[in-house]
Design an enzyme around this catalytic site. Structure first.
Site, short mmCIF file in Angstrom:
data_model
loop_
_atom_site.label_atom_id
_atom_site.label_comp_id
_atom_site.label_asym_id
_atom_site.label_seq_id
_atom_site.Cartn_x
_atom_site.Cartn_y
_atom_site.Cartn_z
N LYS A 53 5.46 -1.94 6.68
CA LYS A 53 6.52 -0.95 6.91
C LYS A 53 6.44 -0.45 8.37
O LYS A 53 7.46 -0.26 9.03
CB LYS A 53 6.38 0.22 5.92
CG LYS A 53 6.70 -0.19 4.48
CD LYS A 53 6.29 0.84 3.44
CE LYS A 53 6.50 0.31 2.03
NZ LYS A 53 6.07 1.20 0.96
N GLN A 97 2.57 6.47 0.09
CA GLN A 97 2.35 5.19 -0.58
C GLN A 97 1.64 5.39 -1.92
O GLN A 97 0.67 6.13 -2.03
CB GLN A 97 1.51 4.28 0.33
CG GLN A 97 1.35 2.86 -0.16
CD GLN A 97 2.65 2.06 -0.20
OE1 GLN A 97 3.59 2.34 0.54
NE2 GLN A 97 2.72 1.08 -1.08
N ASP A 120 12.22 7.15 0.41
CA ASP A 120 11.66 6.35 -0.67
C ASP A 120 12.38 6.65 -2.00
O ASP A 120 12.25 5.91 -2.96
CB ASP A 120 10.18 6.71 -0.82
CG ASP A 120 9.29 5.51 -1.01
OD1 ASP A 120 9.75 4.39 -0.76
OD2 ASP A 120 8.13 5.72 -1.42
N1 GUN Z 1 3.92 1.32 -4.03
C1 GUN Z 1 4.51 0.17 -4.41
N2 GUN Z 1 5.82 0.17 -4.07
C2 GUN Z 1 6.05 1.35 -3.47
C3 GUN Z 1 7.23 1.94 -2.91
O1 GUN Z 1 8.33 1.39 -2.88
N3 GUN Z 1 7.05 3.18 -2.39
C4 GUN Z 1 5.86 3.82 -2.40
N4 GUN Z 1 5.79 5.03 -1.88
N5 GUN Z 1 4.77 3.30 -2.93
C5 GUN Z 1 4.87 2.07 -3.46
#
Ligand code: GUN
Length: 290
Positions: A53, A97, A120
């Site tokens: 990311k 995350q 998110d």
């Molecule tokens: N862990 C796995 N996929 C995601 C996601 O799309 N966002 C976040 N914050 N954590 C994740």
């Protein structure tokens, strides 16, 4: 029949080119979209995802910041980090995350994120806005699935879609997106307690596999010509990345299918960038027509 492969990598590259141009246009107004990622602990997969990311946001010209917190971070300290990001004007999008270490409460942290920065889309307010048909941000993986369906030429109006998996990250928001006015799909959410999953999938024009179980969707569960979207990211015994769909066998039955890797994955990160761009525009962009 041999299914057409829906190339998520190529689609993601095209969408990111568009985002790069729009970030450059925003920069002319002195605004650089900023994304902050918070990661707690040393989960190797989470580190890989957050690294991706970070690189992707830098590649489209955004400002990217990572807060790496130790595994023994307290709830209070994590909440303070999020609260500081909420009031940081350089930051337009915040993501924490998941998964968090067991002693931390992810729900409370998600609730704290300013809805204007919830790129998110996991804050219950954001999820609720989508559920009532008036979304603010669309959560990244299901948003990517929508674009992959468009890419595959699937008209969702009146289509029967079976989603296998009821997670807050994918299954539930995707069902809400597909039933928005304009998308107009007829959606079934199947899960581990569904009776005769194979029959429920065989009725569908589109099967979305999002259960996190390798080999869950087999060829006998897919109607000839159906579109299959594989959201799964599982580690096979040999360490390779595999989805929830038995790709080789299902490819012989389906009309179109996403591969793993190279399908949904690249789109998830891309839609995070899209949401961050949108958040920056709403918070700091030039007035309409400027
Ligand atoms: N862990 C796995 N996929 C995601 C996601 O799309 N966002 C976040 N914050 N954590 C994740």
């Amino acid at each position: 029949m041999t299914a057409r492969i829906i190339d998520g990598k190529a689609l993601a590259a095209r969408v990111r080119d568009g985002i790069t141009s729009e970030v450059a246009a925003l920069a002319e107004h002195g605004v650089v979209p900023g994304l902050a990622a918070v990661i707690v602990g040393d989960d190797p997969a989470s580190k890989v995802y957050v690294g991706m990311k970070h690189r992707a946001s830098a590649a489209v010209g955004m400002y990217s910041r990572q807060a790496e917190l130790p595994a023994d971070t307290t709830q209070e300290d994590l909440e303070r980090v999020v609260a500081d990001l909420n009031t940081d004007d350089e930051i337009d999008g915040i993501l924490v995350q998941l998964p968090l270490p067991d002693h931390l409460d992810p729900q409370r942290v998600q609730e704290l994120i300013d809805p204007a920065k919830d790129v998110d889309a996991l804050n219950p307010y954001t999820a609720g806005r989508l559920a009532i048909g008036d979304p603010t941000f669309l959560s990244c993986t299901p948003y990517g699935v929508l674009l992959l369906l468009e890419e595959a030429g699937v008209d969702t109006t009146g289509a029967r879609v079976t989603i296998v998996g009821r997670s807050n990250l994918v299954g539930r928001p995707l069902a809400n997106m597909l039933t928005l006015k304009g998308r107009d799909a007829t959606v079934t959410i199947a899960h581990s307690r569904t009776t005769d999953l194979a029959a429920v999938c065989r009725e569908a024009d589109v099967v979305v596999a999002a259960a996190g179980r390798q080999g869950l969707v087999t060829a006998d569960m897919v109607a000839p010509g159906a579109t299959v979207i594989d959201v799964g990211t599982n580690r096979a015994e040999d360490g390779s990345l595999v989805g929830d769909v038995d790709f080789d066998a299902v490819s012989e039955v389906a009309g179109a299918i996403t591969p793993v890797p190279g399908g949904v994955g690249p789109m998830t990160v891309t839609m995070l960038l899209q949401n961050t761009l949108e958040a920056a525009r709403r918070r700091r962009g030039p007035a309409e027509g400027a």
